[in-house]
Design a protein around this motif. Structure first.
Motif, mmCIF file in Angstrom:
data_model
loop_
_atom_site.group_PDB
_atom_site.id
_atom_site.type_symbol
_atom_site.label_atom_id
_atom_site.label_comp_id
_atom_site.label_asym_id
_atom_site.label_seq_id
_atom_site.Cartn_x
_atom_site.Cartn_y
_atom_site.Cartn_z
ATOM 1 N N ARG A 116 14.389 40.854 5.881
ATOM 2 C CA ARG A 116 14.788 41.932 4.986
ATOM 3 C C ARG A 116 14.234 41.726 3.579
ATOM 4 N N GLU A 117 14.298 40.490 3.092
ATOM 5 C CA GLU A 117 13.855 40.220 1.730
ATOM 6 C C GLU A 117 12.378 40.562 1.540
ATOM 7 N N VAL A 118 11.582 40.312 2.568
ATOM 8 C CA VAL A 118 10.150 40.611 2.489
ATOM 9 C C VAL A 118 9.934 42.115 2.364
ATOM 10 N N LEU A 151 32.207 58.435 17.398
ATOM 11 C CA LEU A 151 31.387 57.233 17.559
ATOM 12 C C LEU A 151 30.632 56.974 16.263
ATOM 13 N N VAL A 152 30.690 55.745 15.778
ATOM 14 C CA VAL A 152 29.932 55.344 14.604
ATOM 15 C C VAL A 152 29.111 54.124 14.996
ATOM 16 N N SER A 153 27.799 54.283 14.994
ATOM 17 C CA SER A 153 26.892 53.237 15.456
ATOM 18 C C SER A 153 26.392 52.409 14.284
ATOM 19 N N VAL A 154 26.684 51.119 14.303
ATOM 20 C CA VAL A 154 26.181 50.248 13.240
ATOM 21 C C VAL A 154 24.655 50.116 13.322
ATOM 22 N N THR A 174 30.595 42.014 16.613
ATOM 23 C CA THR A 174 29.242 41.435 16.595
ATOM 24 C C THR A 174 28.420 41.939 15.415
ATOM 25 N N THR A 175 29.015 42.759 14.555
ATOM 26 C CA THR A 175 28.309 43.312 13.404
ATOM 27 C C THR A 175 28.965 42.834 12.106
ATOM 28 N N VAL A 176 28.328 43.155 10.970
ATOM 29 C CA VAL A 176 28.891 42.778 9.670
ATOM 30 C C VAL A 176 29.876 43.821 9.155
ATOM 31 N N ALA A 177 30.105 44.885 9.903
ATOM 32 C CA ALA A 177 31.022 45.942 9.465
ATOM 33 C C ALA A 177 32.455 45.415 9.419
ATOM 34 N N GLU A 207 14.724 52.610 -1.512
ATOM 35 C CA GLU A 207 15.889 51.887 -1.020
ATOM 36 C C GLU A 207 16.170 52.247 0.434
ATOM 37 N N PHE A 208 16.615 51.258 1.180
ATOM 38 C CA PHE A 208 16.956 51.479 2.583
ATOM 39 C C PHE A 208 17.850 50.343 3.046
ATOM 40 N N LEU A 209 18.559 50.580 4.129
ATOM 41 C CA LEU A 209 19.420 49.573 4.727
ATOM 42 C C LEU A 209 18.726 48.974 5.938
ATOM 43 N N VAL A 210 18.917 47.691 6.145
ATOM 44 C CA VAL A 210 18.355 47.013 7.301
ATOM 45 C C VAL A 210 19.459 46.225 8.000
ATOM 46 N N GLU A 211 19.141 45.679 9.157
ATOM 47 C CA GLU A 211 20.136 44.991 9.972
ATOM 48 C C GLU A 211 20.903 43.941 9.165
ATOM 49 N N ASN A 212 22.212 43.921 9.350
ATOM 50 C CA ASN A 212 23.118 42.981 8.683
ATOM 51 C C ASN A 212 23.130 43.154 7.166
ATOM 52 N N ASP A 213 22.827 44.339 6.715
ATOM 53 C CA ASP A 213 22.806 44.616 5.280
ATOM 54 C C ASP A 213 24.213 44.428 4.701
ATOM 55 N N PRO A 214 24.341 43.740 3.561
ATOM 56 C CA PRO A 214 25.677 43.535 2.979
ATOM 57 C C PRO A 214 26.354 44.823 2.519
#
Length: 255
Positions: free
Chosen positions: A177-179, A144-147, A12-15, A187-194
């Motif tokens: 995210r773009e906003v 455990l690695v939490s996305v 269910t994630t982009v990982a 810099e930071f990561l957000v949900e579904n970050d590529p």
């Protein structure tokens, strides 16, 4: 000594678990294989109740768990339909113990590493400040690695939270995210970050290194094994060159 490792998908994630596994296998002395979602491969009849027992009910209450029938039913539905789960924080240590109990006995030894990539938010209790803290990972067996933790656990720039709150007050929803990227410095990561897959590679290696050496993290900023508490440090460690400090480069740099 770890001689084999299993990495579990979080569909269910982009990982991309396969890409993480390929990267890991190039750097360690163990065979690395990818399996489907941990909560499907090693599910047993008690798993839903274990998650219910691990629920964090208050940010400032160390006690966890709500095993009322409705909560257990929710966890059963979340196991069957993981795309519907969200908004719940779980005690990572308690989840880890529960998942360890679900492993087949012949795979519980420290020569076999299990890295469960999860679509759940996990946390650990902070004795120093009396509250729960979200985490990207909980090392051990299984690791455990939490996305969601990758996006939510490390602190973002203060302006991020101000902009997010401002947008929410005006529109009633979370800004895209773009906003945030255009309006917030840093810099930071957000949900579904590529960049999710690349960032998680170092956390998989941290899990391997912990079982192999007993050392939890590297204390040198910029190393893939560094335990970053801020997004800027996370990006420096996981997405910038060089990948490793001099000590861990000797062990894991196969370039």
């Amino acid at each position: 000594m770890v001689d084999r490792a299993f990495l579990y998908r979080a569909p269910t994630t982009v990982a991309d678990a396969d890409a993480i596994a390929d990267w890991l296998e190039d750097r360690v002395e163990a065979s690395v294989a990818v399996r489907d979602r941990f909560l499907d491969v090693h599910r047993d009849e008690e798993l839903a109740e274990r998650f219910a027992e691990a629920r964090v009910t208050s940010p400032y209450d160390r006690a966890t768990g709500n095993t009322m029938v409705g909560t257990v039913r929710y966890e059963e539905r979340a196991l069957e339909h993981p795309e519907r789960e969200g908004g719940v924080l779980y005690d990572g240590r308690r989840v880890q113990r529960g998942l360890n109990g679900a492993l087949p006995p012949e795979e519980r030894g420290l020569e076999t590493l299990h890295v469960a990539v999860l679509d759940r938010a996990i946390g650990t209790w902070g004795d120093h400040d009396g509250r729960w803290h979200k985490r990207v990972s909980v090392l051990g067996q299984p690791a455990l690695v939490s996305v969601p933790g990758l996006y939510e656990a490390p602190a973002k720039p203060e302006e991020y939270y101000r902009e997010k709150q401002r947008h929410s007050l005006l529109s009633g929803d979370t800004p895209p995210r773009e906003v945030l990227e255009n309006r917030v410095e840093g810099e930071f990561l957000v949900e579904n970050d590529p960049r999710t897959t690349d960032a998680l590679k170092g956390y998989a290696l941290q899990a391997y290194d912990f079982l192999e050496t007993g050392e939890p993290f590297c204390d040198r900023e910029g190393c893939r094994l560094f335990d970053a508490h801020y997004h800027g440090d996370l990006i420096a460690a996981q997405l910038r060159e060089p990948e490793f400090c001099s000590e861990h480069a000797r062990r894991y740099d196969r370039a």
